[in-house]
Scaffold this active site. Structure first.
Site, short mmCIF file in Angstrom:
data_model
loop_
_atom_site.label_atom_id
_atom_site.label_comp_id
_atom_site.label_asym_id
_atom_site.label_seq_id
_atom_site.Cartn_x
_atom_site.Cartn_y
_atom_site.Cartn_z
N ASP A 212 -8.74 11.29 4.41
CA ASP A 212 -8.36 11.14 3.01
C ASP A 212 -7.15 10.20 2.92
O ASP A 212 -6.13 10.45 3.60
CB ASP A 212 -8.00 12.55 2.48
CG ASP A 212 -7.79 12.58 0.99
OD1 ASP A 212 -7.24 11.61 0.42
OD2 ASP A 212 -8.15 13.59 0.37
N TYR B 7 -5.75 3.72 -14.70
CA TYR B 7 -6.30 2.80 -13.71
C TYR B 7 -5.51 1.49 -13.72
O TYR B 7 -5.09 0.98 -12.67
CB TYR B 7 -7.77 2.54 -14.02
CG TYR B 7 -8.49 1.65 -13.02
CD1 TYR B 7 -8.89 2.15 -11.78
CD2 TYR B 7 -8.79 0.33 -13.33
CE1 TYR B 7 -9.56 1.34 -10.87
CE2 TYR B 7 -9.47 -0.48 -12.44
CZ TYR B 7 -9.85 0.03 -11.20
OH TYR B 7 -10.51 -0.79 -10.30
N ALA C 125 -10.41 2.04 -0.82
CA ALA C 125 -10.56 3.38 -1.42
C ALA C 125 -9.95 3.34 -2.82
O ALA C 125 -8.82 2.86 -3.00
CB ALA C 125 -9.86 4.43 -0.57
N ALA D 59 -2.51 1.02 -14.84
CA ALA D 59 -1.15 1.29 -14.34
C ALA D 59 -1.14 1.31 -12.82
O ALA D 59 -0.24 0.74 -12.18
CB ALA D 59 -0.64 2.61 -14.90
N SER D 60 -2.15 1.94 -12.23
CA SER D 60 -2.17 2.03 -10.75
C SER D 60 -2.37 0.65 -10.13
O SER D 60 -1.76 0.32 -9.11
CB SER D 60 -3.26 3.01 -10.30
OG SER D 60 -4.56 2.48 -10.50
#
Ligand code: NAP
Length: 281
Positions: A69, A161, A97, A163-164
């Site tokens: 992960d 999304y 990812a 913002a990321s």
């Protein structure tokens, strides 16, 4: 259209792909293997990774499967360690990812959705890049982040999304400057919507649950995986710092600077059309 890399273009190179179990990451892993790289494949779904690994081995290359992960730093450190232990080097790290969002900000009851997006799309990239850095320095290799033009403009219904991806852009641009003179390049891939991935079906809704297939519309203007992988491999070969796919997307952030009202209207109209008319698939 960008040509596929010549056979052998990545011979003796080792490429690590985080997020390799589906979509962009799976396609990139196979494209690098077809260009003669050995690959290390990372994601949570071991069964899907095994399927992608088999396809890479069909191309005659070695493929290492490491389930884990990206939000867990220990998993990412183990990934890098096992890759270098197996192949003896690490040249290119692809952080693919990612997690999508499909909700207006005012539909959220709290900020948990935003936390999950930042955790995977920003910290998940940093968790992979950090342990890989000494090895990529040693090979004078490349760090590659699969981002989006939403890392440069705001988009309604995708606030977390966007913002990321904006945060990811800041991380990659800063890291690139820190690495000047070391021989390491940092590439960010500003992609348009892509067909043939699970991003939309798995995008988080306002309650933090994936929206499912009801959200899996595909824009008519979406690009295919082959177009994207060719552009990314060419950008890695030519050690670019940024690539827009398709190329005309580069004008949107420029337009947002010189004619912000017009850029806003284009984005809002595009998203409204998406919501009302996009075909499925
Ligand atoms: N599709 C588009 O329209 C589009 C457009 C621009 C940019 N992008 C970017 O492309 C990248 C790949 O997305 P995609 O479209 O290929 O979507 P996808 O098919 O859903 O692939 C996402 C990948 O990320 C992995 N992943 C998600 N959470 C993870 C976690 N916590 N730990 C490890 N792996 C994790 C998934 O594997 P597991 O679930 O097995 O862990 C899967 O391999 C993303 O960064 C996305 O933002 C996509």
């Amino acid at each position: 259209m960008t040509q596929p890399p010549a056979p052998g273009a990545f011979a003796d190179r080792v490429v690590l792909v985080a997020g390799a179990s589906s979509g962009v990451g799976a396609a990139l892993a196979q494209a690098f293997a077809a260009a003669d790289a050995d690959v290390a494949l990372f994601a949570r779904s071991e069964a899907e990774l095994a399927r992608v690994a088999e396809a890479c081995r069909q191309a005659g290359r070695e493929a290492l499967v490491v389930p884990g992960d990206v939000t867990r730093p220990d998993d990412c450190a183990a990934l890098v360690e096992r890759t270098v232990h197996s192949f003896g080097r690490l040249d290119t790290v692809v952080a693919s990812a990612g997690l999508g969002m499909w909700a207006r900000f005012d539909e959220l009851s709290d900020t948990e959705v935003l936390r999950q997006l930042l955790d995977v799309n920003v910290l998940g990239v940093a968790n992979v890049f950090l342990p890989a850095l000494p090895h990529v320095r040693a090979s004078r290799g490349m760090l590659v982040a699969i981002s989006s033009v939403q890392g440069m403009v705001g988009v309604p219904g995708r606030s977390g999304y966007a913002a990321s991806k904006h945060a990811l852009q800041g991380l990659c641009d800063s890291l690139r400057l820190e690495l000047r003179g070391t021989g390491v390049e940092v590439l960010t891939v500003m992609a348009h919507w892509v067909r043939g991935t699970n991003l939309r079906a798995r995008a988080l809704g306002p309650d933090g649950a994936p929206r499912g297939t009801a959200a899996a519309h595909r824009s008519r203007s979406a690009i295919d995986l082959d177009t994207l992988t060719r552009a990314v491999l060419a950008a890695v070969r030519h050690r670019k710092r940024r690539v827009f796919v398709p190329g005309y997307l580069r004008y949107l952030p420029l337009l947002a600077q010189v004619a912000p009202g017009l850029a806003d209207r284009i984005v809002v109209r595009t998203m409204a059309r998406e919501a009302s008319t996009a075909p499925r698939g």
